[in-house]
Design a protein around this motif. Structure first.
Motif, mmCIF file in Angstrom:
data_model
loop_
_atom_site.group_PDB
_atom_site.id
_atom_site.type_symbol
_atom_site.label_atom_id
_atom_site.label_comp_id
_atom_site.label_asym_id
_atom_site.label_seq_id
_atom_site.Cartn_x
_atom_site.Cartn_y
_atom_site.Cartn_z
ATOM 1 N N GLY A 163 -12.532 -82.466 10.659
ATOM 2 C CA GLY A 163 -11.861 -83.707 10.303
ATOM 3 C C GLY A 163 -12.802 -84.883 10.045
ATOM 4 N N GLU A 164 -14.079 -84.655 10.237
ATOM 5 C CA GLU A 164 -15.059 -85.744 10.090
ATOM 6 C C GLU A 164 -15.123 -86.236 8.650
ATOM 7 N N VAL A 165 -15.248 -87.547 8.510
ATOM 8 C CA VAL A 165 -15.420 -88.177 7.194
ATOM 9 C C VAL A 165 -16.702 -88.996 7.241
ATOM 10 N N LYS A 166 -17.568 -88.785 6.260
ATOM 11 C CA LYS A 166 -18.800 -89.578 6.172
ATOM 12 C C LYS A 166 -18.882 -90.196 4.786
ATOM 13 N N LYS A 167 -19.398 -91.429 4.761
ATOM 14 C CA LYS A 167 -19.533 -92.121 3.479
ATOM 15 C C LYS A 167 -20.987 -92.443 3.216
ATOM 16 N N LEU A 168 -21.380 -92.264 1.963
ATOM 17 C CA LEU A 168 -22.730 -92.572 1.517
ATOM 18 C C LEU A 168 -22.558 -93.342 0.212
ATOM 19 N N LYS A 169 -22.493 -94.673 0.328
ATOM 20 C CA LYS A 169 -22.225 -95.555 -0.827
ATOM 21 C C LYS A 169 -20.925 -95.121 -1.504
ATOM 22 N N ARG A 170 -20.967 -94.612 -2.731
ATOM 23 C CA ARG A 170 -19.738 -94.246 -3.448
ATOM 24 C C ARG A 170 -19.325 -92.798 -3.187
ATOM 25 N N LEU A 171 -20.039 -92.091 -2.334
ATOM 26 C CA LEU A 171 -19.738 -90.690 -2.044
ATOM 27 C C LEU A 171 -19.052 -90.598 -0.680
ATOM 28 N N THR A 172 -17.938 -89.856 -0.647
ATOM 29 C CA THR A 172 -17.201 -89.636 0.593
ATOM 30 C C THR A 172 -17.122 -88.130 0.847
ATOM 31 N N PHE A 173 -17.564 -87.723 2.012
ATOM 32 C CA PHE A 173 -17.590 -86.321 2.395
ATOM 33 C C PHE A 173 -16.587 -86.102 3.522
ATOM 34 N N GLN A 174 -15.842 -85.003 3.426
ATOM 35 C CA GLN A 174 -14.889 -84.683 4.490
ATOM 36 C C GLN A 174 -15.044 -83.227 4.891
ATOM 37 N N PHE A 175 -15.005 -82.983 6.182
ATOM 38 C CA PHE A 175 -15.035 -81.636 6.741
ATOM 39 C C PHE A 175 -13.617 -81.285 7.160
#
Lengths: 114, 112
Positions: B53-65
């Protein structure tokens, strides 16, 4: 801190010859993995070395071999080259701390077999 | 055999558009990483996700597990030409001697 370095960057060889590629990991990293990358097959894992011992191995024939030295530098060797060995060969080192699955790649060696 | 399937395989969009790429498996991973690779270079690590359920953001990139730690997505907002490259996901399983399982990648082209 210097990144992962690989030499040479480009190589052209003839079928039947052998080739040795070199990789120097990030200072302090003790694990080095090698990959073969081709457009159709993606990243294929060759092997991983940790503290001079092979820890993991992929499904490649015995013509592909590697070793690691006491300073963590690694070499891979391909004997009796075939046309299908043409690929980008990448090495990657792992951080010894934190999330140890993260890999840091070198720029690769582009091998062309003619 | 553990597999990671990435979709779509190819994506060509105009600058400013949004996009999502997916990384799916039937296996559970202890962590999953996303990399971007530019032509002639090695992959560069973008992010590692570890918790379901983790969400990480890197500027305009959003990653979700995914909650079950079997899948992941990468969403890019307002894509730019500099986002062009091959996006690779890789899953780690502590029970597999930490050998990474790699997807084949999504090749993204962002046109100006």
């Amino acid at each position: 801190k210097a990144g992962v370095t690989q030499t040479p960057r480009y190589l052209i060889k003839t079928r039947g010859q052998q080739v040795t590629l070199s990789c120097s990991p990030i200072s302090g990293h003790r694990s080095v993995s090698w990959y073969q990358q081709t457009p159709g097959q993606g990243l294929q894992f060759l092997f991983e070395y940790f503290s001079e011992t092979q820890r993991n191995k992929g499904n490649f024939p015995g013509r592909f071999s590697g070793r690691q030295f006491s300073n963590s530098r690694s070499e891979m060797n391909v004997s009796t080259l075939e046309l299908g060995d043409s690929a980008l060969y990448l090495c990657a080192s792992r951080s010894p701390q934190g999330v140890s699955d993260e890999q840091y790649f070198g720029p690769g060696t582009r091998l062309t077999v003619t | 055999t553990q597999l990671l399937e990435q979709s779509p395989q190819f994506l060509s969009i105009q600058e400013g558009e949004n996009l999502t790429v997916y990384c799916n498996s039937s296996s559970v991973f202890s962590s999953l990483q996303w990399y971007r690779q530019e032509p002639g270079e090695g992959p560069v690590l973008l992010v590692t996700v570890v918790t379901g359920g983790e969400v990480k953001k890197l500027k305009r990139l959003t990653f979700q597990f995914g909650d079950a730690r079997k899948d992941s997505s990468l969403h890019i907002t307002a894509a730019q030409p500099g986002d062009t490259g091959l996006y690779l996901c890789a899953g780690a399983n502590a029970g597999n001697n930490r050998k990474l399982i790699w997807g084949l990648g999504t090749s993204l082209a962002v046109n100006p």
